[in-house]
Design an enzyme around this catalytic site. Structure first.
Site, PDB file in Angstrom:
ATOM      1  N   ASP A   1     -96.671 109.038   9.168  1.00  0.00           N
ATOM      2  CA  ASP A   1     -96.674 107.636   9.571  1.00  0.00           C
ATOM      3  C   ASP A   1     -97.263 107.506  10.977  1.00  0.00           C
ATOM      4  OD1 ASP A   1     -96.172 104.897   9.674  1.00  0.00           O
ATOM      5  OD2 ASP A   1     -94.097 105.165  10.353  1.00  0.00           O
TER       6      ASP A   1
ATOM      7  N   TYR B   1     -80.193  78.650  -4.550  1.00  0.00           N
ATOM      8  CA  TYR B   1     -79.770  79.376  -5.752  1.00  0.00           C
ATOM      9  C   TYR B   1     -80.903  79.685  -6.727  1.00  0.00           C
ATOM     10  CZ  TYR B   1     -80.010  75.318  -8.908  1.00  0.00           C
ATOM     11  OH  TYR B   1     -80.442  74.269  -9.686  1.00  0.00           O
ATOM     12  N   LYS B   2     -82.093  79.181  -6.457  1.00  0.00           N
ATOM     13  CA  LYS B   2     -83.219  79.501  -7.339  1.00  0.00           C
ATOM     14  C   LYS B   2     -84.507  79.419  -6.522  1.00  0.00           C
ATOM     15  CE  LYS B   2     -84.005  76.428 -10.627  1.00  0.00           C
ATOM     16  NZ  LYS B   2     -83.786  75.429 -11.685  1.00  0.00           N
TER      17      LYS B   2
ATOM     18  N   HIS C   1     -72.256  65.847 -17.514  1.00  0.00           N
ATOM     19  CA  HIS C   1     -72.921  67.147 -17.398  1.00  0.00           C
ATOM     20  C   HIS C   1     -72.989  67.793 -18.770  1.00  0.00           C
ATOM     21  CE1 HIS C   1     -74.022  71.145 -15.953  1.00  0.00           C
ATOM     22  NE2 HIS C   1     -74.206  70.622 -14.750  1.00  0.00           N
ATOM     23  N   GLY C   2     -73.965  68.661 -18.967  1.00  0.00           N
ATOM     24  CA  GLY C   2     -74.022  69.444 -20.200  1.00  0.00           C
ATOM     25  C   GLY C   2     -72.849  70.404 -20.276  1.00  0.00           C
ATOM     26  N   ASP C   3     -72.481  70.797 -21.484  1.00  0.00           N
ATOM     27  CA  ASP C   3     -71.305  71.667 -21.651  1.00  0.00           C
ATOM     28  C   ASP C   3     -71.618  73.141 -21.370  1.00  0.00           C
ATOM     29  OD1 ASP C   3     -72.805  72.364 -23.860  1.00  0.00           O
ATOM     30  OD2 ASP C   3     -71.351  71.692 -25.352  1.00  0.00           O
ATOM     31  N   ASP C   4     -72.829  73.430 -20.877  1.00  0.00           N
ATOM     32  CA  ASP C   4     -73.227  74.815 -20.631  1.00  0.00           C
ATOM     33  C   ASP C   4     -72.599  75.401 -19.377  1.00  0.00           C
ATOM     34  OD1 ASP C   4     -74.949  72.817 -19.412  1.00  0.00           O
ATOM     35  OD2 ASP C   4     -76.105  74.481 -18.599  1.00  0.00           O
TER      36      ASP C   4
ATOM     37  N   TYR D   1     -70.397  69.169  -5.580  1.00  0.00           N
ATOM     38  CA  TYR D   1     -70.468  67.723  -5.794  1.00  0.00           C
ATOM     39  C   TYR D   1     -69.547  66.938  -4.866  1.00  0.00           C
ATOM     40  CZ  TYR D   1     -72.677  68.316 -10.474  1.00  0.00           C
ATOM     41  OH  TYR D   1     -73.508  68.594 -11.527  1.00  0.00           O
TER      42      TYR D   1
END
Length: 433
Positions: A204, A43-44, A89-92, A75
């Site tokens: 080409d 994902y990153k 976990h953060g609320d983001d 998870y």
């Protein structure tokens, strides 16, 4: 003590992570699910540190009692194994691409009356923001060179798109979409001989020399960080190829793909409509082997492109050539086809799977584009190249704009085909000005 579970990458640590861990300690024994390299790459970007390095750092943070691998963004597997009393976990993550993951965590915790505790997100720092800042700094030739092999190792398949100049390089570098809760982007760039020649108004036919191709590569490298795969046509004479691979390796190009044809190079999608001669497999193998011996590192890849299907020589011929090229040291095999159906490519892929020793398989679904990436990956493709789509989409748009101006004697009617002047002026930021 109560068991507390939290998930993290541990690649770029900042005070926001420490805040989460400090809060988690209030609830009990802290178990960190550390995302594996494969999970992060899904994902990153590729993590800067590998799993063992990150694990050693995180397990030495005060308050962390245990570090275990979390192999996916989901998870569930770890939660059902540990059955923690709390997940922190953060609320983001209440909105955005992690929203579905959050909902699944809540449903899983209900099975044993576990609770989700959400900590106020540390607003003055973000892993994504730090990633963007690192990206702006750029990369080194050595780091870029190594990326392709790492991507092949960590991802189900590598997605590459054509880049022919700095602008298309920026599109390949920065274009992202969110689909089914996952971020999709291109992993690498394909510097196409067809597109590079066409951009210069040349046929080409291997007319644009390596010096000119290197200028294009440098334009792209100045504004991007992703690995580059070069379309090397036939590779030229063996005696020249050994010098060219050294040059490409030094620049930080990750791979060159050369095709097993000889004589005047004509684009493969002409098929048998024009005279195209396939090289003797032993002769081509010697070129591959000479190139491999010339390299200074194990990171640069020489990939052999097999033209047997293009020239109607059949799948058995293609497989025999694949074996010969692999034995000569090829780091990958590209199978090419001009058919609208993916049938013959799939048949080759399935037969290729039966070989005792294989290297990554490359496909270019230009004509057989009804098949999806997931299907190609299932059949064994490790690199999927969208070889000329930016050029092909730009040309009709530019031509239509030119025709509209001529038809109307002014440019007003062409506005619908054009980005705004402001968008163009701000497309490339002027850092520090």
């Amino acid at each position: 003590m109560k068991k507390v579970y939290l998930c993290m990458t541990g690649d770029i640590l900042h005070h926001g992570h420490i805040n989460i861990i400090t809060e988690a300690r209030k609830y009990g024994e802290v178990i960190v699910g550390l995302l594996t390299d494969e999970a992060i790459a899904s994902y990153k970007r590729i993590p800067l540190l590998n799993f063992e390095q990150r694990k050693r750092i995180v397990e030495n943070i005060k308050g962390v009692s245990q570090v275990i691998p979390q192999r996916t963004l989901d998870y569930t597997e770890n939660l059902e194994k540990i059955k923690p009393d709390y997940v922190i976990h953060g609320d983001d993550w209440r909105e955005g691409i992690q929203k579905n993951i959050r909902e699944k965590v809540i449903e899983t915790l209900k099975k044993w009356d576990g609770k989700l505790v959400e900590v106020e997100y540390t607003k003055d720092v973000s892993g994504s923001l730090l990633d963007e800042k690192i990206k702006k700094i750029g990369t080194t030739p050595e780091m870029r060179l190594k990326k392709l092999r790492k991507l092949i190792e960590l991802k189900p398949f590598v997605r590459a798109i054509e880049a022919s100049n700095g602008l298309t390089g920026l599109i390949a570098e920065n274009t992202k979409v969110v689909k089914d809760g996952q971020v999709r982007e291109f992993d690498a760039m394909w510097v196409s001989s067809l597109c590079d020649s066409t951009m210069k108004g040349k046929p080409d036919i291997e007319l644009v020399d390596l010096t000119s191709r290197i200028n294009t590569i440098n334009e792209i490298m100045e504004v991007t960080t992703k690995p580059i795969i070069l379309d090397g046509d036939t590779g030229g004479l063996k005696e020249h190829f050994v010098y060219n691979v050294r040059t490409l390796e030094r620049l930080g190009v990750s791979a060159v793909i050369i095709e097993d044809k000889m004589g005047l190079k004509r684009n493969s999608l002409f098929g048998t409509e024009v005279v195209q001669v396939q090289d003797d497999p032993q002769n081509f193998a010697e070129k591959i082997n000479a190139g491999k011996k010339a390299l200074l590192t194990k990171d640069f890849m020489i990939i052999a492109r097999i033209e047997s299907l293009i020239l109607k020589a059949g799948i058995e011929d293609a497989l025999r050539r694949a074996i010969t090229y692999i034995e000569a040291g090829a780091d990958g095999i590209m199978i090419h086809s001009k058919e609208e159906s993916p049938k013959e490519v799939i048949e080759f892929c399935e037969e290729y799977k039966k070989l005792d020793f294989r290297v990554p398989l490359v496909v270019v679904p230009t004509t057989y584009n009804s098949i999806t990436e997931e299907e190609l990956s299932k059949h064994g493709a490790k690199i999927i190249i969208y070889a000329n789509h930016l050029l092909r989409s730009a040309y009709p748009a530019m031509k239509k704009t030119a025709e509209t101006i001529l038809e109307n004697g002014r440019s007003l009617e062409a506005d619908g085909y054009c980005a705004s002047i402001k968008e163009i002026l701000t497309l490339i930021p002027s850092e520090g000005i």
